[in-house]
Each structure stands twice: as structure tokens, then as C-alpha cells.
Design an enzyme around this catalytic site. Structure first.
Site, PDB file in Angstrom:
ATOM      1  CG  ASP A 165      -3.142   2.244   3.876  1.00 26.22           C
ATOM      2  OD1 ASP A 165      -2.327   3.000   4.444  1.00 26.22           O
ATOM      3  OD2 ASP A 165      -4.198   2.643   3.371  1.00 26.22           O
ATOM      4  CE1 TYR A 180      -2.155   2.587  -4.437  1.00 26.06           C
ATOM      5  CE2 TYR A 180      -2.225   4.825  -5.311  1.00 26.06           C
ATOM      6  CZ  TYR A 180      -1.744   3.905  -4.393  1.00 26.06           C
ATOM      7  OH  TYR A 180      -0.849   4.312  -3.435  1.00 26.06           O
TER       8      TYR A 180
END
Length: 263
Positions: A52, A110
Site C-alpha cells: 500500500d 513483513y
């Protein structure tokens, strides 16, 4: 025709995410423009997944097919000379024509970073979420454990998610606290890195997990409430979406040894 696999690191601050968007200014757009400047080819790259706006990457991968005869060992330098300083290609190799970055990405990790010291670090403002109050990191670690395994993570997915299934597997998740830049002061807790490795992730999934864990650390939730939220399969049961700039795509692991072309 050759299929090239590359690894790229980028600072996502100035981009509207990785994947091409109608309003432009994405990491993908910039890389494709650099390839065009190098080879004259207008093409689309395929990445392991999207990140994003504001999210960074240390180990994103992508592939594309090209007729250019540039040796793999020269691609990184050639592209980096045409890319802005916040996007760096770090590896390039030729793979078989049927290789596909998204299909071959079997595990992704992540990292989310929280600065839990009293004061923010001006040198890492782009990469850390600074939390002004004290956090119960042990409680956050306990809550994180409830997310391990294969589950329906609807509670931790954006309401705008269009995936047909929200079932994913989280293989591993842990926290590391770095106090190397902390003062000798009771208010400084260090920089808290949370690593989450999974088969794949839904839109905003890691950020919603982190927003929920931050509420645990603040004492607004119990560690057990993370499991309750998971079972609910309802976005309203989880916490807020944490800010994007603390998140980094840390690594992508491939199941692709047989695809690599040895030269």
C-alpha cells in the site's frame, strides 16, 4: 525472449503503493519507465504482491519478459542508473518462461516497527511508528501467538477486500526489541520490531493485526481478545489499522529452484 526475476528494495514514502494505480506515481510505474528507458520495451512487470501507499520493501520480487540481451549481472546497475534513489534493484537472474512471481511466492515476511521510546527518532521517522505512551510488550507478544496457524482472517482484512477466501496461514510471528538507541531512562522501551511470516496476506492485514496488538499493549484489550476477534470473522471485532509507514515487506521466499537458469 527471456524471463528475468529481480529483487527490489524501496522507500514507499513518496509512492501510491507498488501496483499501478489510475492516479499513477507507483513503484511499478517507475520501474517500468526505467526498463523502457533502457530497452525501449513497453511492458508490465509482475510482482509477488502489492504494497500500500507509504509501505516500504526490503525484499520485493518481480519478473518480466524481455528480448533485450543484457546479461543478468548487468541489469541491476543499468536499471539503478535510471531509477530514483529511493528504489534500488539488488538482484537479477534469468528464470524459465513459465516462472510467475505471484504464484511462486510461497512465504512472505513483513516487519512492523514501533518506536516505544519517549521521543521520536528524527532519523527514522519514515520507517517507525512512534508510540507516545508505554506499551506492555509482553502482553502484545502473548496476543500475537493467537494468530499462528491456518485461519479465516476476515477480522483482520480491509472491508474493501475482494479476495474470494480470507483463509491464510501464519507460520511464524515474533517480536524483537532493540534498545541500542534508547536512553538510560525508565521511559525508553526501545524499538519494537514485529515479524510475521505467512503464506500470503490480505489487504491491510498486517496493519490491522498491529493496530489490535497496540491496543493490547495500551491495556485497552487483553491478549485473549485477539483470539476472540479472530474467531468472530468480523472486521469490527479487531482494532484500528496501524499507520502504513511502520510496515516493510521484509522478505519473499520462492519455491522456484527448478526455474532458475544457470549461466
Amino acid at each position: 525472449m527471456r524471463n528475468l526475476l529481480m529483487r527490489v528494495s524501496y522507500d514507499g514514502t513518496n509512492y501510491n503503493g507498488f501496483q499501478t494505480q489510475p492516479d499513477g506515481n507507483t513503484v511499478q510505474d517507475v520501474i517500468e519507465q526505467a526498463i523502457y528507458g533502457l530497452t525501449g520495451e513497453s511492458l508490465k512487470i509482475t510482482a509477488s504482491g502489492r504494497t500500500d501507499a507509504g509501505v516500504h520493501a526490503r525484499g520485493q520480487i518481480f519478473n518480466f519478459c524481455s528480448v533485450a540481451m543484457i546479461p543478468p549481472e548487468r541489469w541491476c546497475s543499468a536499471l539503478n542508473s535510471r531509477l530514483p534513489s529511493d528504489i534500488v534493484v539488488t538482484d537479477a537472474q534469468e528464470v524459465s518462461l513459465d516462472f510467475h512471481s505471484r504464484r511462486e511466492a510461497k512465504r512472505k515476511t513483513y516487519r512492523y516497527t514501533i518506536n516505544a521510546n519517549q521521543f521520536p527518532d528524527p532519523f527514522h521517522l519514515r520507517y517507525q511508528f512512534h508510540h507516545y505512551g508505554r506499551l506492555n510488550v509482553s502482553a502484545m507478544e502473548e496476543g500475537l501467538k493467537h494468530l499462528l496457524g491456518t485461519h479465516d482472517y476476515t477480522s483482520f482484512a480491509s472491508r474493501r477486500s475482494t479476495k474470494p477466501s480470507h483463509v491464510r496461514t501464519i507460520y511464524d510471528a515474533w517480536m524483537e526489541v532493540d534498545t541500542s538507541m534508547s536512553r538510560d531512562h525508565p521511559r525508553d522501551q526501545g524499538v519494537v520490531h514485529t515479524y510475521i511470516t505467512g503464506s500470503g496476506f490480505l489487504q491491510h492485514m498486517v496493519r490491522i493485526i498491529m493496530g489490535t496488538l497496540i491496543e493490547v499493549g495500551e491495556g485497552k484489550r487483553t491478549p485473549e481478545s485477539v483470539r476472540t476477534a479472530l474467531i468472530a470473522q468480523n472486521r469490527a471485532a479487531a482494532g484500528p489499522t496501524a499507520v502504513s509507514h511502520g510496515l516493510m515487506l521484509w522478505d519473499v521466499e520462492l519455491d522456484a529452484a527448478s526455474y532458475i537458469i544457470r549461466t
